[in-house]
Design an enzyme around this catalytic site. Structure first.
Site, short mmCIF file in Angstrom:
data_model
loop_
_atom_site.label_atom_id
_atom_site.label_comp_id
_atom_site.label_asym_id
_atom_site.label_seq_id
_atom_site.Cartn_x
_atom_site.Cartn_y
_atom_site.Cartn_z
CB SER A 234 -0.90 0.01 1.24
OG SER A 234 -1.52 1.26 1.42
CE1 TYR B 171 -4.28 -1.98 4.79
CE2 TYR B 171 -3.60 0.26 4.24
CZ TYR B 171 -3.99 -1.00 3.85
OH TYR B 171 -4.08 -1.30 2.51
#
Length: 335
Positions: free
Chosen positions: A127, A152
């Site tokens: 990501s 995350y």
């Protein structure tokens, strides 16, 4: 090829599975169909290809080692694309355990499956969040990413480190893809494009964080899928120019690569909202709020490594992408 794809009821996984089936690959999909967001959208994505003769589906959680091992043993995939993960920055602030189980334990089970079943290439979703507190623009894979600002992001950086260890120890070719703000038809309802479209279409005000000063490298779903396929077909190899005294974080002397997949054209969030308003045919009240914890002000992908190694870079304009998204949104929700 026989390709195992995790997260095939998800936004990117469903789009990828369709493309692979269209070109003649045999696909085994794994998804746990959790209720992080409306499961009916996941079922609707899956319904588009679940009956394809080249597709088989398993409802299983990646944290279940025996279920993952059984999938590898029975299907014997040649290549693997791991897209299943607990997504979302803000959700990680209140539900950290979900990220530890899915993104760390689950990914570890995928690595073990690849290791023990002689998989030719593992491609996995990282990501743009890994760039965290970095302020150098654009973000390049050669940059250090040691300051995540959410769990995350930390879990995705951990995936890259875990993959490298397996590439180094077991010769498993791995490629991590840092996706930048993916949007388009069949997108996630917890992300800003769908949230904004819902509120605009209902005439409700929207929350705009960081007082509207965000910019994002919005990347259209078809461009993301093309990048995944290009890298999947290009297994990682050791970098002959790798210098251990001046290491490049994007390559290795092991068969390991990391790439950005982004549009390389950051868009102001207010411009994105303006395009949604134009395509939906109505304006919206904007409530300007401070930046939320775990968020970053700007993202911008340097895709030179992707272009150099696989000859591809995303190119869908924000104007075209938003128009296609709104066309799908209106049809799917009958609005």
């Amino acid at each position: 090829m026989r390709i195992l794809v995790t997260g095939t009821a998800g936004f990117i996984g469903a789009a990828l599975a369709q493309r692979l089936l269209d070109r003649g690959d045999e696909v085994l999909g794994i998804d746990n169909h959790n209720d992080y967001y409306d499961p009916s959208l996941k079922e609707a994505r899956l319904a588009r290809f679940v009956d394809h003769p080249g597709y088989a589906h398993r409802r299983a959680d990646l944290a279940d080692a025996s279920a993952v091992n059984d999938a590898f043993a029975s299907f014997k995939p040649q290549r693997v694309v791991n897209l299943a993960a607990q997504a979302g920055v803000r959700y990680s602030l209140t539900n950290p355990q979900a990220y530890l189980q899915s993104n760390l334990v689950g990914f570890g089970n995928i690595l073990e499956g690849c290791r023990h079943h002689a998989v030719e290439h593992l491609v996995y979703a990282s990501s743009s969040s890994v760039y965290g507190a970095n302020r150098k623009m654009p973000f390049a894979v050669e940059d250090a990413v040691d300051h995540p600002v959410s769990l995350y992001a930390a879990s995705k950086k951990a995936n890259e480190l875990m993959a490298h260890s397996y590439s180094h120890l077991y010769g498993l070719p791995t490629t991590g893809l840092r996706f930048f703000t993916v949007y388009g038809p069949w997108g996630r309802p917890d992300m800003s494009p769908m949230l904004f479209a819902d509120r605009i279409s209902r005439g409700e005000p929207i929350d705009v964080f960081n007082h509207g000063n965000h910019s994002r490298d919005f990347t259209y779903i078809d461009d993301i899928v093309e990048g995944v396929i290009r890298t999947l077909d290009h297994p990682a190899e050791p970098d002959p120019g790798y210098d251990a005294e001046a290491p490049n974080p994007g390559t290795s002397n092991a068969p390991y690569r990391v790439y950005n997949i982004g549009n390389d054209q950051p868009v102001q969030l207010m411009r994105f909202i303006e395009l949604l308003e134009q395509n939906l045919g109505r304006s919206v009240e904007k409530r300007l709020l401070p930046m939320q914890p775990g968020d970053v002000p700007d993202t911008w992908a340097d895709v030179s490594a992707l272009r150099r190694d696989v000859g591809y870079a995303p190119g869908t304009s924000i104007e075209d992408g938003v128009a296609r998204f709104v066309d799908w949104y209106r049809e799917y929700f009958n609005r």
